[in-house]
Write an enzyme that holds these catalytic residues in place. Structure first.
Site, short mmCIF file in Angstrom:
data_model
loop_
_atom_site.label_atom_id
_atom_site.label_comp_id
_atom_site.label_asym_id
_atom_site.label_seq_id
_atom_site.Cartn_x
_atom_site.Cartn_y
_atom_site.Cartn_z
N ARG A 246 7.03 4.37 20.06
CA ARG A 246 6.42 3.38 19.17
C ARG A 246 7.38 2.22 18.87
O ARG A 246 6.95 1.11 18.62
CB ARG A 246 6.01 4.05 17.86
N ASP B 78 0.15 5.40 0.56
CA ASP B 78 -0.95 6.25 1.02
C ASP B 78 -0.63 7.74 0.97
O ASP B 78 0.47 8.17 1.36
CB ASP B 78 -1.28 5.95 2.49
N GLU C 43 -3.14 10.48 2.81
CA GLU C 43 -4.39 10.63 3.55
C GLU C 43 -4.42 12.00 4.22
O GLU C 43 -3.38 12.50 4.68
CB GLU C 43 -4.52 9.55 4.63
N TYR D 267 -11.84 7.28 15.21
CA TYR D 267 -11.09 6.55 16.23
C TYR D 267 -9.60 6.91 16.25
O TYR D 267 -8.89 6.59 17.20
CB TYR D 267 -11.25 5.04 16.04
N TRP D 268 -9.11 7.62 15.19
CA TRP D 268 -7.67 7.94 15.18
C TRP D 268 -7.31 9.24 14.47
O TRP D 268 -6.23 9.80 14.68
CB TRP D 268 -6.87 6.81 14.51
N GLU E 172 0.85 -1.20 0.00
CA GLU E 172 0.00 0.00 0.00
C GLU E 172 0.88 1.24 0.00
O GLU E 172 1.93 1.27 0.64
CB GLU E 172 -0.90 -0.02 1.23
N ASN F 123 -1.01 12.75 5.82
CA ASN F 123 -0.29 11.56 6.25
C ASN F 123 0.17 10.78 5.02
O ASN F 123 -0.62 10.47 4.13
CB ASN F 123 -1.21 10.68 7.11
N THR F 124 1.47 10.45 4.96
CA THR F 124 1.99 9.57 3.91
C THR F 124 2.50 8.30 4.57
O THR F 124 3.05 8.33 5.66
CB THR F 124 3.14 10.24 3.13
N ASN F 125 2.29 7.17 3.88
CA ASN F 125 2.70 5.89 4.47
C ASN F 125 2.98 4.90 3.36
O ASN F 125 2.46 5.02 2.24
CB ASN F 125 1.62 5.36 5.39
N LYS G 61 5.15 3.41 8.61
CA LYS G 61 6.23 4.22 8.06
C LYS G 61 5.71 5.62 7.71
O LYS G 61 5.98 6.17 6.64
CB LYS G 61 6.83 3.53 6.83
N GLU G 62 5.00 6.21 8.65
CA GLU G 62 4.32 7.47 8.39
C GLU G 62 5.25 8.68 8.48
O GLU G 62 6.08 8.78 9.40
CB GLU G 62 3.17 7.69 9.38
#
Length: 284
Positions: free
Chosen positions: A272, A106, A108, A195-196, A104, A121-123, A132-133
């Site tokens: 994390r 991303d 977002e 939720y996030w 994937e 947000n990139t991932n 890997k954001e």
């Protein structure tokens, strides 16, 4: 080796993809999620827009390319939800499927309370390995007008761009996971991420502000299409992105984005990763 006839047909197919949101044929190019009233194709005589609408009953909407790709250059213009968009997530991403070992890529946008900036947000996920954001506050209001967001994905690296400004590059290393073998579709979605999405889920969607609307236009895909047999057909002129890496000026621009716009880097999140950061964090 592809015949001149097959190259011609593929080139025509690419031109159709480039124009997918500027002429008729949207439903030939994309599958739609959500009811018709939540995914609207809007014609104004010059361009074609797709508006996604979310209310409490729908919970979200989206559309997905019918074609699958293995490497390419993908871009779209987006105008995000305005006002109090807290809890909403607007996205433009590539994904191979839903399995544990999926790939994937991303982009977002996590909604905000009125007056606060959006978070982009990139991932990257490879073989189910994600987390890997890189997250950014943009240097403009992405809900005030259309802006162009681009993903360049090739065998060497993935480049994320905003209005032709590179903000991130994710490199391939021979000994580390990288999305290189699983074909992916392109997704465009608006959904409830209460939720996030906003302040780690502390701020939920205020449904009294619904409906929430995001607009897409100008979708472009210059990419290697995977056929039903699993064969890959790349368009003429694909060298422009297939071997692209950022030069010194591009890397300087990424460094500027990291210094001035970045709000989160997974390679700096010791909470994390208490047992140590992922290996690529130590590579250059």
């Amino acid at each position: 080796m592809a015949s001149s006839s097959s190259v011609l047909h593929l080139s025509l197919a690419v031109l159709a993809l480039v124009a997918a949101l500027s002429e008729a044929g949207f439903y030939d190019q994309f599958d739609v999620g959500g009811s018709g009233q939540h995914v609207r194709v809007i014609e104004d005589g010059k361009t074609q827009q797709v508006a996604l609408t979310m209310d409490q009953r729908s919970g979200g909407a989206g559309f997905t390319s019918k074609a699958m790709y293995l490497y390419g250059e993908f871009s779209v213009q987006m105008k995000l939800v305005s006002g109090n968009s807290a809890g909403t997530v607007t996205s433009f991403y590539l994904k191979s499927g839903e399995g544990e070992g999926h790939d994937e890529i991303d982009i977002e946008f996590m909604g905000n309370l009125s007056g606060n900036p959006y978070v982009m947000n990139t991932n990257v996920w490879a073989n189910g390995d994600g987390k890997k954001e890189h997250q950014f506050y943009l240097w403009f209001d992405p809900s005030a007008d259309f802006h162009t967001y681009k993903i360049v994905w090739n065998p060497t690296n993935i480049i994320f761009q905003v209005d032709d400004v590179p903000v991130r590059t994710f490199r391939k290393y021979a000994d580390l996971p990288y999305p290189s073998s699983q074909p992916m579709k392109v997704y465009f979605t608006l959904w409830d991420g209460s939720y996030w999405a906003t302040r780690h889920g502390a701020v939920k969607i205020d449904w009294s502000q619904a409906p929430f609307v995001v607009n897409y236009r100008g979708y472009y895909a210059n990419a290697c299409v995977i056929g039903n047999s699993g064969s890959s057909a790349c368009p003429a002129g694909s060298d422009g992105w297939m071997y692209r890496q950022l030069d010194g000026k591009g890397l300087d621009t990424v460094a500027w984005a990291e210094r001035t716009c970045m709000t989160y880097n997974y390679c700096a999140d010791g909470w994390r990763f208490p047992k140590g950061f992922p290996a690529e964090c130590f590579r250059k």
